[in-house]
Design a protein around this motif. Sequence first.
Motif: not given
Length: 306
Positions: A149-156, A190-195, A222-225, A229-231
């Motif tokens: 879900g977060n991948s879909a939102v991040g890309l869109s 994707h990390g932003i959406l996880t927040l 939190a670590r994943i997010a 975001m950073a990489v």
Amino acid sequence: MDITRTDTLRRDWPGPAAVLALLKPITWFPPMWAYACGVISSGQPLSPSLIAAALGMLLAGPLLCGTSQAVNDWFDRHVDAINEPDRVIPSGRMPGRWGLYIALLMSALSAAVAAVLGPLVFVAALAGLALAWGYSAPPFRFKQNGWIGNSAVGLSYETLPWITAATAMTGLVPETPLLLVALLYGVGAHGILTLNDFKSIRGDTEMNISTLPVLHGASVAARIACVVMAVPQLAVIGLLAYWSLPYHASGIALLLAIQVACMRRFLADPVGRAVWYSSVGVGLYVSGMMLAAFGLRQAFLTTPIG
């Protein structure tokens, strides 16, 4: 018309404030910003295309993003009744099935405006609408899994508006460097959406919505997010340096360094500081997007890159 009849009509029709609350103007900024990045990074003259650019930002923000918010609130009305009962649908300010009707009307309006901007933009808008409905509505309901879900939102929200804007400006599919940068920032989103998922852990757990905080716990999520975001930003820095844009690369590196400092504070209390880090870290993240867009513009206007 008597008072009883007037009160009945008011209950049957949503007021303007309720409609605006459903469309959530505060969420329009990310795709509009990404669209602006696409306009700038295309390398095309801005003055002759201001009307088209403004129409495109209207499409990316109030129309497509507004549609996605209406769709999401309609299909999330049960979980919102647990997590955020004051939202416009569970609170009763959006009566009956009006949440769904507005989502359908906004979808049609989005497609109509996209058609005005050309066939490639129309196709991109249809892809955005498909992601918006697929994210929230069954049978797909991508949001049931935080990774998908977060991948879909991040890309869109980031990649698609960026590429759409560049396409609208040139009439062509964007060049590879622009596609790469737009894709990387979409992945990082994707990390932003996880927040955003930290505030609804209880309701998501009860409704079996597998966000990253539910799947992995708040600390690991939190670590994943932060890593997600950073990489991509590190990759953008490397690409800009490779394309002989050292000042833009250095600017984004500085913004990322500040983010990393903020990440350390966020990781100490993910649930308590998710909203804080979202407001601070996301602002730095999108500033880097615009800096990268200006870097691409400079490169396209001087020496072709690829």
